[in-house]
Design a protein around this motif. Structure first.
Motif, PDB file in Angstrom:
ATOM      1  N   THR A  60      -7.874   2.048   5.648  1.00 52.66           N
ATOM      2  CA  THR A  60      -6.990   2.944   6.383  1.00 52.66           C
ATOM      3  C   THR A  60      -6.594   4.128   5.543  1.00 52.66           C
ATOM      4  O   THR A  60      -6.630   4.095   4.327  1.00 52.66           O
ATOM      5  N   THR A  61      -6.185   5.178   6.209  1.00 55.01           N
ATOM      6  CA  THR A  61      -5.706   6.380   5.556  1.00 55.01           C
ATOM      7  C   THR A  61      -4.395   6.795   6.205  1.00 55.01           C
ATOM      8  O   THR A  61      -4.255   6.708   7.408  1.00 55.01           O
ATOM      9  N   ALA A  79      -8.799  12.546   3.190  1.00 61.71           N
ATOM     10  CA  ALA A  79      -8.787  11.975   4.530  1.00 61.71           C
ATOM     11  C   ALA A  79     -10.185  11.634   5.029  1.00 61.71           C
ATOM     12  O   ALA A  79     -10.337  11.099   6.117  1.00 61.71           O
ATOM     13  N   GLU A  80     -11.209  11.932   4.221  1.00 60.87           N
ATOM     14  CA  GLU A  80     -12.579  11.772   4.687  1.00 60.87           C
ATOM     15  C   GLU A  80     -13.417  10.949   3.722  1.00 60.87           C
ATOM     16  O   GLU A  80     -14.626  11.186   3.582  1.00 60.87           O
ATOM     17  N   LEU A  81     -12.818  10.020   3.050  1.00 63.47           N
ATOM     18  CA  LEU A  81     -13.562   9.205   2.097  1.00 63.47           C
ATOM     19  C   LEU A  81     -14.526   8.280   2.837  1.00 63.47           C
ATOM     20  O   LEU A  81     -14.139   7.559   3.752  1.00 63.47           O
ATOM     21  N   ALA A  82     -15.773   8.304   2.433  1.00 63.11           N
ATOM     22  CA  ALA A  82     -16.779   7.469   3.081  1.00 63.11           C
ATOM     23  C   ALA A  82     -16.567   6.008   2.722  1.00 63.11           C
ATOM     24  O   ALA A  82     -16.284   5.675   1.568  1.00 63.11           O
ATOM     25  N   PRO A  83     -16.702   5.115   3.687  1.00 65.91           N
ATOM     26  CA  PRO A  83     -16.545   3.691   3.402  1.00 65.91           C
ATOM     27  C   PRO A  83     -17.789   3.112   2.735  1.00 65.91           C
ATOM     28  O   PRO A  83     -18.861   3.721   2.739  1.00 65.91           O
ATOM     29  N   GLY A  84     -17.654   1.914   2.168  1.00 63.30           N
ATOM     30  CA  GLY A  84     -18.807   1.201   1.646  1.00 63.30           C
ATOM     31  C   GLY A  84     -19.458   0.380   2.734  1.00 63.30           C
ATOM     32  O   GLY A  84     -19.048   0.443   3.904  1.00 63.30           O
ATOM     33  N   PRO A  85     -20.448  -0.422   2.412  1.00 63.04           N
ATOM     34  CA  PRO A  85     -20.955  -0.587   1.039  1.00 63.04           C
ATOM     35  C   PRO A  85     -21.877   0.549   0.626  1.00 63.04           C
ATOM     36  O   PRO A  85     -22.578   1.132   1.441  1.00 63.04           O
ATOM     37  N   ILE A  86     -21.840   0.853  -0.670  1.00 61.23           N
ATOM     38  CA  ILE A  86     -22.675   1.887  -1.275  1.00 61.23           C
ATOM     39  C   ILE A  86     -23.621   1.206  -2.253  1.00 61.23           C
ATOM     40  O   ILE A  86     -23.208   0.358  -3.050  1.00 61.23           O
TER      41      ILE A  86
END
Length: 354
Positions: A60-61, A79-86
């Motif tokens: 969440t943000t 506000a735009e951090l990409a989720p994992g998995p990476i």
């Protein structure tokens, strides 16, 4: 800030400045946005199962995000951090027995190889830096250019000069482990066997910041956050991240979040003030989004899983290493690159190459 001192990414503290980036090793970050949510301010708990659906319901943000690190707001990268998995990329396996590593800001990773500390550059070249036999846990640069290393068996933290000379700094500690330097030359540290969070002052005196179970129980990783004026640390076997409010002397450390069944090790902050921690039992990397006070916004997000043991993470700095890549390593000797879409919070670095 004292003359000659430099903070990597210091421009990130200026209004409107973007995250640090650049360098070669690490690759570009994955696109996409993390899912939104209400994000409470209390402590949270997450499953540590490998290969889980990171960045899902618990990712969440909040409009309060970005209160630490560089003080960034809720828009843009925060506000735009990409989720994992990476998927991580192994960049080298030249190290051995090095639970921690440090960037000198001049194009080298410094870490253990057998009885020595060595320097590794982005071309793959290595050179001996100092002789340091025995186990080494925390390893961090101070802003005057000296490297500090935690020697758990000796109960000491030593200094390594810019030309590789090792000298005593603080002795008589009980399994010193994680280290985090600040811009004034203090070194914040954990004593795993002593159940203490301490500050090692430049004059080699020691101040206890917090101690005693259950709030401080086998403490391991640590990071000082000058923006919030707090210290974050991990209680390893409990899978906890806790914070100490330095503006409230005597207050007990507050629980930030728990990763169930994890053994948490190192900690690092990004420019939004969010935390990243390593589970060295299940070989996983988590992100914990925080509000302006240092409270968790939702559950920890699983970002990456690794094929070998990992313990600590640092954002890249210096020629050849990407500022928007988190580098993760451990005692097995491999260093992995995890490409993100955010840079690291400013950290002390030498004013000149060692």
């Amino acid at each position: 800030m004292k003359r000659g001192y430099r903070l990597l990414g210091w421009a990130l503290l200026l209004p409107g400045a973007g995250p640090a980036c650049g360098g070669d090793i690490g690759g570009d970050a994955a696109g996409g946005k993390a899912s939104g949510g209400d994000g409470g301010a209390g402590a949270t708990t997450s499953s540590s199962a490998g290969g889980g659906d990171a960045g899902g319901e618990g990712a969440t943000t909040s409009a309060n995000a970005g209160g630490g690190g560089a003080g960034a707001g809720p828009t843009g990268p925060c506000a735009e951090l990409a989720p994992g998995p990476i998927e991580p990329t192994r960049i080298t396996d030249v190290f051995s027995g090095s639970e921690d590593f440090a960037f000198n800001g001049q194009g080298h990773i410094v870490a253990k190889q057998g009885p020595n500390l060595i320097r590794y550059d982005a071309t793959g070249q290595t050179s001996n830096f100092a002789s340091l036999p025995g186990a080494v846990l925390g390893l961090r640069y101070r802003p005057d250019g000296t490297l500090v290393a935690a020697l758990p068996e000796a109960g000491a933290v030593v200094e390594i000069s810019t030309i590789g000379v090792v000298s005593d700094f603080v002795e008589g500690l009980s399994t010193p482990n994680g280290l985090s330097a600040d811009a004034d030359g203090n070194v914040w540290a954990t004593e795993t066997a002593g159940n203490r969070v301490i500050r090692l002052n430049p004059d080699a005196t020691v101040d206890e910041i917090a101690g005693g179970e259950p709030e401080v129980s086998q403490p391991n990783g640590i990071v000082f956050d000058p923006a919030r004026k707090v210290v974050f640390y991990t209680n390893a076997s409990a899978g906890e991240i806790r914070r100490i409010d330095l503006a409230a002397p005597g207050a007990r450390p507050a629980l930030v979040t728990t990763v169930a069944s994890a053994v948490l090790d190192g900690l690092v902050l990004d420019t939004c003030g969010h935390l990243y921690t390593v589970d060295n039992k299940d070989r996983e990397l988590y992100r914990v989004r925080l509000d302006a006070t240092g409270a968790a916004l939702g559950e920890p997000e699983l970002l990456a899983s690794f094929p070998t043991s990992v313990a600590n993470a640092q954002f890249g700095s210096g020629p050849g290493f990407k500022g928007k890549t988190l580098y993760v390593g451990g005692a097995a000797g491999s260093i992995y690159a995890v490409a993100l879409d955010i840079g690291g919070a400013p950290v002390p670095a030498p004013p000149e190459a060692p």
